[in-house]
Design a protein around this motif. Sequence first.
Motif, PDB file in Angstrom:
ATOM      1  N   VAL A  74       0.862  -1.188   0.000  1.00 18.53           N
ATOM      2  CA  VAL A  74       0.000   0.000   0.000  1.00 18.53           C
ATOM      3  C   VAL A  74       0.892   1.230   0.000  1.00 18.53           C
ATOM      4  O   VAL A  74       1.511   1.584   1.016  1.00 18.53           O
ATOM      5  CB  VAL A  74      -0.934   0.018   1.230  1.00 18.53           C
ATOM      6  N   TYR A  75       1.011   1.866  -1.168  1.00 19.18           N
ATOM      7  CA  TYR A  75       1.892   3.017  -1.319  1.00 19.18           C
ATOM      8  C   TYR A  75       1.071   4.261  -1.663  1.00 19.18           C
ATOM      9  O   TYR A  75      -0.029   4.172  -2.214  1.00 19.18           O
ATOM     10  CB  TYR A  75       2.932   2.761  -2.415  1.00 19.18           C
ATOM     11  N   GLN A  76       1.665   5.414  -1.354  1.00 16.03           N
ATOM     12  CA  GLN A  76       1.045   6.713  -1.654  1.00 16.03           C
ATOM     13  C   GLN A  76      -0.392   6.827  -1.093  1.00 16.03           C
ATOM     14  O   GLN A  76      -1.266   7.439  -1.681  1.00 16.03           O
ATOM     15  CB  GLN A  76       1.021   6.984  -3.173  1.00 16.03           C
ATOM     16  N   LYS A  77      -0.592   6.220   0.049  1.00 13.88           N
ATOM     17  CA  LYS A  77      -1.893   6.310   0.703  1.00 13.88           C
ATOM     18  C   LYS A  77      -1.688   6.455   2.206  1.00 13.88           C
ATOM     19  O   LYS A  77      -1.001   5.652   2.811  1.00 13.88           O
ATOM     20  CB  LYS A  77      -2.732   5.070   0.400  1.00 13.88           C
ATOM     21  N   SER A  78      -2.305   7.484   2.783  1.00 16.65           N
ATOM     22  CA  SER A  78      -2.169   7.733   4.222  1.00 16.65           C
ATOM     23  C   SER A  78      -3.132   6.829   4.988  1.00 16.65           C
ATOM     24  O   SER A  78      -4.334   6.821   4.720  1.00 16.65           O
ATOM     25  CB  SER A  78      -2.464   9.202   4.540  1.00 16.65           C
ATOM     26  N   VAL A  79      -2.560   6.051   5.914  1.00 19.25           N
ATOM     27  CA  VAL A  79      -3.351   5.100   6.683  1.00 19.25           C
ATOM     28  C   VAL A  79      -3.095   5.337   8.177  1.00 19.25           C
ATOM     29  O   VAL A  79      -1.947   5.545   8.592  1.00 19.25           O
ATOM     30  CB  VAL A  79      -2.980   3.650   6.326  1.00 19.25           C
ATOM     31  N   MET A  80      -4.198   5.331   8.996  1.00 16.64           N
ATOM     32  CA  MET A  80      -4.035   5.489  10.440  1.00 16.64           C
ATOM     33  C   MET A  80      -3.410   4.221  11.011  1.00 16.64           C
ATOM     34  O   MET A  80      -3.954   3.127  10.861  1.00 16.64           O
ATOM     35  CB  MET A  80      -5.370   5.761  11.122  1.00 16.64           C
ATOM     36  N   VAL A  81      -2.254   4.374  11.666  1.00 15.44           N
ATOM     37  CA  VAL A  81      -1.522   3.217  12.177  1.00 15.44           C
ATOM     38  C   VAL A  81      -1.422   3.203  13.690  1.00 15.44           C
ATOM     39  O   VAL A  81      -0.912   2.235  14.270  1.00 15.44           O
ATOM     40  CB  VAL A  81      -0.103   3.162  11.556  1.00 15.44           C
ATOM     41  N   ALA A  82      -1.882   4.265  14.339  1.00 13.23           N
ATOM     42  CA  ALA A  82      -1.860   4.305  15.799  1.00 13.23           C
ATOM     43  C   ALA A  82      -2.988   5.208  16.291  1.00 13.23           C
ATOM     44  O   ALA A  82      -3.252   6.262  15.698  1.00 13.23           O
ATOM     45  CB  ALA A  82      -0.516   4.801  16.318  1.00 13.23           C
ATOM     46  N   GLU A  83      -3.659   4.778  17.357  1.00 12.81           N
ATOM     47  CA  GLU A  83      -4.770   5.553  17.914  1.00 12.81           C
ATOM     48  C   GLU A  83      -4.752   5.453  19.432  1.00 12.81           C
ATOM     49  O   GLU A  83      -4.646   4.359  19.987  1.00 12.81           O
ATOM     50  CB  GLU A  83      -6.107   5.052  17.376  1.00 12.81           C
ATOM     51  N   ALA A  84      -4.839   6.599  20.080  1.00 11.12           N
ATOM     52  CA  ALA A  84      -4.807   6.643  21.543  1.00 11.12           C
ATOM     53  C   ALA A  84      -6.148   6.230  22.125  1.00 11.12           C
ATOM     54  O   ALA A  84      -7.146   6.098  21.410  1.00 11.12           O
ATOM     55  CB  ALA A  84      -4.451   8.057  21.999  1.00 11.12           C
ATOM     56  N   ASP A  85      -6.176   6.002  23.429  1.00 10.52           N
ATOM     57  CA  ASP A  85      -7.420   5.736  24.151  1.00 10.52           C
ATOM     58  C   ASP A  85      -8.017   7.073  24.583  1.00 10.52           C
ATOM     59  O   ASP A  85      -7.430   7.784  25.402  1.00 10.52           O
ATOM     60  CB  ASP A  85      -7.164   4.855  25.372  1.00 10.52           C
ATOM     61  N   MET A  86      -9.205   7.394  24.051  1.00 13.14           N
ATOM     62  CA  MET A  86      -9.858   8.650  24.427  1.00 13.14           C
ATOM     63  C   MET A  86     -10.422   8.544  25.844  1.00 13.14           C
ATOM     64  O   MET A  86     -10.964   7.503  26.220  1.00 13.14           O
ATOM     65  CB  MET A  86     -11.001   8.957  23.463  1.00 13.14           C
ATOM     66  N   PRO A  87     -10.293   9.601  26.634  1.00 15.27           N
ATOM     67  CA  PRO A  87     -10.921   9.571  27.963  1.00 15.27           C
ATOM     68  C   PRO A  87     -12.439   9.623  27.819  1.00 15.27           C
ATOM     69  O   PRO A  87     -12.966  10.214  26.876  1.00 15.27           O
ATOM     70  CB  PRO A  87     -10.382  10.835  28.627  1.00 15.27           C
TER      71      PRO A  87
END
Length: 470
Positions: A74-87
């Motif tokens: 998967v190139y030239q595509k922005s992908v979410m790779v990390a997400e925090a725990d929302m309070p």
Amino acid sequence: MFQRINFDKIIDDYTLNLVVTKDYMKAYLEISLDTDEIPDKNLTIEDIESFLREKEVVYGIQRNIIQDMIDSRVYQKSVMVAEADMPQKGDDGYIQYTHRIKNSISLNQDDKGNINFKELGWFVQVNKGDVLAKKIPPTKGKGGKNLKGEEIPAVSGKEAVFKYGKNVVESEDKTSLISTKEGRLEYAGDKLQVNDVLSIKGNIDTSTGNIHFGGDVVVNGDIKTGFEVNCAGSLEVNGVIEAANIVVGRDLVVKGGIQGNAKSSIKVSGSTICRFIENACVFSDGDIITDFVVHSNISCGSNLVVKGKKGLIVGGEIKVKNEINAQVIGSYMGTKTIIEIGLDPSQKNKLDAYRDELHSNEKKLKDLQPTIETGKQLLQRGLMDNIKKISFVKMLEDYNKTVQNISIVETEIQKIEKQLSEIRYGMMQVKDKIYPGVKITIGRYSRYIKDETGASKLYVQDGDIVIHKN
């Protein structure tokens, strides 16, 4: 839009672009291949995780998503790779009431049409020391963690606030509301309060005298002829109101009925519910609900509902602002029954009073005119001494004041008559029949009932009162 931070890193033939939100709650990765040929070395998940750690992204990493990007190229595509725990914010606190706080009246009829006046359930009685409400505390919520692994504190819900009035206090631990007196529970505006109740065990008669009270009054017997009750709250009578003078600040409930005369009156600022009204003068700003009305003067600021076994209105004068609902109007004997609908009865009473005042002033003016004319002639001839002059001046002042009063009263009459001419609403519903002898007025339109009429509705249409048979 969230502010973002960009980081770049070149690994062999690959360029990694990492975008992290400024609050370090989300991270997006884009992989670019810098050559059109198959690279000598494949990118590994360790390469990417090392890059993330360099940029302080150590928590909430989605390893499966990163591995899929590598495996699927998967190139030239922005992908979410990390997400925090929302309070998670805690729930707000609230007030839990232990009793019903809104007064309501429930009229239950049996198969024969009789109303059960013993089970009205129209108010809540509480005792001294009763818990009226409890404060349910807010929850603390749940903390979160950002991509750096830093703890994000939880946000607690808001604490509820008690609002209360007379005869109510907070408990020592501030978690409950307590009644300090026996009385009726009310919700006045946004405040919980207990209204004191004066309870009369027997009749209101020579043993009690007249009653004047600033709260609610409950009379377990009758209110006898010639006595007075004036209360700022509601009045409940378990027996009968005879020819007494009554003033009620809120609602009136009479489980017996009302038997009055021309010299007594009942004035109610709220609604009136009773078994019957006979030979009485009743003025109620709200609804009037009863079984039958006979030879009475009724003034109702809302709806008149005559329901139950008889559902009869016969004789007297009935003034109602909105609507009349009854079984039978009038009688087979042609009893004169006058009904007026549309204008607020208080305004109609003002109109009648203004007309009486106008007639009185016009008569006074007519009586004064000959004397005024004679006085003018004597004054012109010089035949009036100082004492007579003083008397004549006073008479002129009285005359001019009367003329001024006539002008003021005529203006007020015109205002109310204009309201009458503009009235288009108001209705009378009859479920059984209307007898001859009934005169109905809606606004400025009137109609005499000359023939017996069955179930029907009467209302204004095209400048006249129409009878629509059901």
